[in-house]
Motif scaffolding. Structure first.
Motif, mmCIF file in Angstrom:
data_model
loop_
_atom_site.group_PDB
_atom_site.id
_atom_site.type_symbol
_atom_site.label_atom_id
_atom_site.label_comp_id
_atom_site.label_asym_id
_atom_site.label_seq_id
_atom_site.Cartn_x
_atom_site.Cartn_y
_atom_site.Cartn_z
ATOM 1 N N ALA A 32 2.359 -3.327 -5.658
ATOM 2 C CA ALA A 32 1.541 -2.814 -6.760
ATOM 3 C C ALA A 32 1.989 -3.423 -8.081
ATOM 4 O O ALA A 32 1.161 -3.817 -8.912
ATOM 5 C CB ALA A 32 1.632 -1.290 -6.818
ATOM 6 N N LEU A 33 3.295 -3.533 -8.273
ATOM 7 C CA LEU A 33 3.825 -4.118 -9.495
ATOM 8 C C LEU A 33 3.509 -5.606 -9.566
ATOM 9 O O LEU A 33 3.179 -6.141 -10.634
ATOM 10 C CB LEU A 33 5.330 -3.890 -9.571
ATOM 11 C CG LEU A 33 6.035 -4.252 -10.876
ATOM 12 C CD1 LEU A 33 5.390 -3.533 -12.053
ATOM 13 C CD2 LEU A 33 7.518 -3.896 -10.783
ATOM 14 N N LEU A 34 3.570 -6.279 -8.427
ATOM 15 C CA LEU A 34 3.226 -7.702 -8.381
ATOM 16 C C LEU A 34 1.754 -7.903 -8.734
ATOM 17 O O LEU A 34 1.401 -8.811 -9.503
ATOM 18 C CB LEU A 34 3.524 -8.256 -6.990
ATOM 19 C CG LEU A 34 3.309 -9.760 -6.794
ATOM 20 C CD1 LEU A 34 4.224 -10.553 -7.720
ATOM 21 C CD2 LEU A 34 3.564 -10.146 -5.337
ATOM 22 N N GLN A 83 -6.925 -5.106 -10.163
ATOM 23 C CA GLN A 83 -6.821 -3.694 -10.528
ATOM 24 C C GLN A 83 -7.113 -2.785 -9.328
ATOM 25 O O GLN A 83 -6.467 -1.744 -9.157
ATOM 26 C CB GLN A 83 -7.795 -3.382 -11.668
ATOM 27 C CG GLN A 83 -7.410 -4.020 -12.983
ATOM 28 C CD GLN A 83 -8.390 -3.701 -14.106
ATOM 29 O OE1 GLN A 83 -8.014 -3.201 -15.144
ATOM 30 N NE2 GLN A 83 -9.654 -3.999 -13.888
ATOM 31 N N GLN A 84 -8.064 -3.213 -8.501
ATOM 32 C CA GLN A 84 -8.359 -2.419 -7.305
ATOM 33 C C GLN A 84 -7.161 -2.412 -6.348
ATOM 34 O O GLN A 84 -6.858 -1.381 -5.718
ATOM 35 C CB GLN A 84 -9.598 -2.973 -6.567
ATOM 36 C CG GLN A 84 -10.782 -3.308 -7.447
ATOM 37 C CD GLN A 84 -11.172 -2.203 -8.401
ATOM 38 O OE1 GLN A 84 -11.293 -1.036 -8.019
ATOM 39 N NE2 GLN A 84 -11.377 -2.567 -9.666
ATOM 40 N N VAL A 85 -6.471 -3.554 -6.263
ATOM 41 C CA VAL A 85 -5.286 -3.632 -5.401
ATOM 42 C C VAL A 85 -4.194 -2.691 -5.913
ATOM 43 O O VAL A 85 -3.533 -1.984 -5.128
ATOM 44 C CB VAL A 85 -4.768 -5.081 -5.325
ATOM 45 C CG1 VAL A 85 -3.430 -5.134 -4.584
ATOM 46 C CG2 VAL A 85 -5.787 -5.982 -4.642
ATOM 47 N N TRP A 90 -1.254 2.451 -5.038
ATOM 48 C CA TRP A 90 -0.825 3.722 -5.625
ATOM 49 C C TRP A 90 -1.360 4.921 -4.849
ATOM 50 O O TRP A 90 -0.718 5.970 -4.809
ATOM 51 C CB TRP A 90 -1.303 3.811 -7.070
ATOM 52 C CG TRP A 90 -0.480 3.019 -8.027
ATOM 53 C CD1 TRP A 90 0.607 2.243 -7.743
ATOM 54 C CD2 TRP A 90 -0.682 2.922 -9.438
ATOM 55 N NE1 TRP A 90 1.100 1.670 -8.879
ATOM 56 C CE2 TRP A 90 0.341 2.062 -9.942
ATOM 57 C CE3 TRP A 90 -1.596 3.466 -10.320
ATOM 58 C CZ2 TRP A 90 0.443 1.747 -11.293
ATOM 59 C CZ3 TRP A 90 -1.503 3.152 -11.668
ATOM 60 C CH2 TRP A 90 -0.490 2.301 -12.154
ATOM 61 N N ALA A 91 -2.517 4.746 -4.219
ATOM 62 C CA ALA A 91 -3.202 5.906 -3.649
ATOM 63 C C ALA A 91 -3.047 6.042 -2.140
ATOM 64 O O ALA A 91 -3.258 7.124 -1.592
ATOM 65 C CB ALA A 91 -4.694 5.848 -3.992
ATOM 66 N N ARG A 92 -2.670 4.969 -1.439
ATOM 67 C CA ARG A 92 -2.673 4.993 0.021
ATOM 68 C C ARG A 92 -1.273 4.764 0.583
ATOM 69 O O ARG A 92 -0.409 4.197 -0.094
ATOM 70 C CB ARG A 92 -3.629 3.926 0.575
ATOM 71 C CG ARG A 92 -5.085 4.109 0.141
ATOM 72 C CD ARG A 92 -5.916 2.903 0.552
ATOM 73 N NE ARG A 92 -7.287 2.996 0.075
ATOM 74 C CZ ARG A 92 -8.289 3.488 0.799
ATOM 75 N NH1 ARG A 92 -8.064 3.914 2.043
ATOM 76 N NH2 ARG A 92 -9.509 3.538 0.299
ATOM 77 N N PRO A 93 -1.050 5.176 1.828
ATOM 78 C CA PRO A 93 0.214 4.855 2.500
ATOM 79 C C PRO A 93 0.385 3.338 2.606
ATOM 80 O O PRO A 93 -0.611 2.600 2.645
ATOM 81 C CB PRO A 93 0.054 5.499 3.889
ATOM 82 C CG PRO A 93 -0.994 6.540 3.706
ATOM 83 C CD PRO A 93 -1.923 6.019 2.660
ATOM 84 N N ARG A 98 -1.859 -2.057 2.621
ATOM 85 C CA ARG A 98 -1.805 -3.499 2.899
ATOM 86 C C ARG A 98 -3.086 -3.967 3.576
ATOM 87 O O ARG A 98 -3.602 -5.044 3.266
ATOM 88 C CB ARG A 98 -0.589 -3.813 3.770
ATOM 89 C CG ARG A 98 0.711 -3.951 2.993
ATOM 90 C CD ARG A 98 1.802 -4.576 3.840
ATOM 91 N NE ARG A 98 2.248 -3.651 4.867
ATOM 92 C CZ ARG A 98 3.234 -2.769 4.708
ATOM 93 N NH1 ARG A 98 3.863 -2.695 3.540
ATOM 94 N NH2 ARG A 98 3.592 -1.963 5.681
ATOM 95 N N ARG A 99 -3.595 -3.152 4.493
ATOM 96 C CA ARG A 99 -4.822 -3.541 5.198
ATOM 97 C C ARG A 99 -6.011 -3.596 4.235
ATOM 98 O O ARG A 99 -6.795 -4.547 4.241
ATOM 99 C CB ARG A 99 -5.097 -2.542 6.328
ATOM 100 C CG ARG A 99 -6.297 -2.915 7.197
ATOM 101 C CD ARG A 99 -6.414 -2.023 8.415
ATOM 102 N NE ARG A 99 -6.661 -0.629 8.036
ATOM 103 C CZ ARG A 99 -5.746 0.342 8.107
ATOM 104 N NH1 ARG A 99 -4.503 0.051 8.512
ATOM 105 N NH2 ARG A 99 -6.043 1.579 7.766
#
Length: 406
Positions: A32-34, A83-85, A90-93, A98-99
């Protein structure tokens, strides 16, 4: 105006990138930070390439007119997907994120490839630094190009706005909530840019012209983007800025309380936990301000309590009449009354005579307040009113710290 807005946007993006890269060094495996660092880099690049001098140089180096336009818009498309990534991680396991992120990156690659293909089919021959969007809007390939760009942009920014607003309602950290709200606000403003650009496309079909809204489009796009960048970083630097603000507020209150505290300490030196250091040293006391402010509030109240036998109800009545005659009301009047009562008690104590009807211990002359912030704010009012009163008679030489007029 556009050049100024683009320059400020590029500066904000590069500053945000520098700030986030420092965090990325500590945790280089955080996807997420990347992705967020990529968003800042792409945003800065889109603003930079869109600057007219840079636009001209890019076209000169590549030999393709308006090549800077497709570079900038490919950067914008990519950062929208980026931004979607970020939101996905942030929101998913982790495994699910990753998928989903792989699908998002694949869609990003396809959108960028389609945009470049349509640009190549457009084969623009005239360099249009200021009005590229409007100049080619009647070309069918460009209509498809702009439609793809705006569709992805609108859907992406709308999703950022929706998700950030939803997460802001459940976020546990104060500054995270604020950052998400600022990001949502920025994304919402960006929708204004997308709406004008969509109007440029629809105008070719329904025969209306939005050229007059061109400055509005750029204003929404650049201001919205800048707010979004601020929102992404706000949870990191916001608490530090707040800490500086809290320190400044504590220092200001500490100084504002000095005249009242010094007068009380002069009459009742035992209220001080530590020996006073004088007015100049007090002004230069920058450390442990929260503790010093807490002690100053407590010592002022201790001093007032020690002087309760030297002030009576008649002093309040007189002070109230004087204050109302001067046009005071509400909190200002009550602060004036307490300041006069304190000054009267100090005068009587210096003369060795008690009040005719002293106040009871349980009614020490002020309303009980349940928290330090409220008590401090009230005493600052009282101290301000106290400092505005005529100077009290000189205290005995051994009375302690001299009062300071502010």
């Amino acid at each position: 105006m556009v050049t100024v807005l683009h320059s400020l946007g590029a500066l904000a993006a590069w500053c945000g990138l520098f700030y986030k890269v420092r965090a990325l060094r500590k945790d280089p495996r955080d996807p997420a930070l990347l992705a967020l660092c990529a968003v800042f880099a792409l945003s800065g690049m889109s603003f930079f390439v869109s600057l007219p001098p840079v636009w001209v140089q890019v076209d000169r180096i590549t030999g393709v007119p308006n090549m800077a336009a497709v570079l900038a818009q490919c950067c914008v498309l990519s950062l929208v997907f980026g931004q979607q990534v970020v939101l996905t991680y942030w929101a998913r396991p982790p495994e699910e994120a990753r998928r989903v992120a792989r699908w998002q990156l694949g869609a990003c690659a396809a959108a960028v490839a389609a945009l470049i293909t349509l640009f190549c089919l457009l084969t623009p021959t005239d360099q249009r630094v200021k009005d590229f969007t409007l100049y080619y809007v009647h070309d069918p390939y460009y209509v498809a190009y702009l439609s793809l760009y705006i569709a992805v942009y609108l859907v992406g920014e709308a999703n950022v706005c929706r998700v950030c607003r939803r997460y802001a309602k459940v976020a546990g950290r104060t500054w995270l909530r604020r950052g998400l709200r600022v990001t949502a606000a920025g994304a919402f403003i960006c929708l204004g840019y997308g709406a004008v650009r969509a109007g440029n496309v629809l105008g070719t079909v329904f025969h209306f012209d939005l050229r007059a809204w061109e400055d509005v489009a750029w204003l929404c796009g650049d201001v919205g983007s800048a707010l979004t960048l601020v929102g992404w970083t706000l949870p990191g630097w916001g608490p530090r800025v707040a800490a500086v603000g809290n320190w400044l507020r504590a220092y200001h209150r500490h100084r504002r309380l000095y005249p009242l505290w010094a007068a009380l300490h002069g009459a009742v030196p035992t209220i001080a936990l530590t020996p006073p250091r004088g007015a100049l040293a007090d002004r230069l006391a920058f450390g442990q301000l929260e503790f010093r402010l807490y002690r100053r509030v407590i010592e002022i109240r201790d001093g007032q309590l020690a002087l309760r036998a030297f002030a009576g109800p008649e002093d309040e009545e007189r002070a109230g009449r004087e204050g109302r005659a001067a046009g005071l009301s509400g909190e200002a009047l009550r602060a004036h009354v307490e300041a006069v009562r304190t000054r009267t008690a100090l005068e009587r104590r210096s003369q060795g005579r008690a009040a005719a009807a002293a106040r009871a211990e349980e009614d020490a002359g002020h309303a009980a307040r349940t928290d330090l912030a409220a008590e401090t704010a009230w005493l600052v009012r009282v101290a301000t009113a106290f400092a505005a009163l005529p100077r009290a008679p000189r205290q005995p030489a051994d009375a302690g710290v001299p009062a300071e007029r502010v």
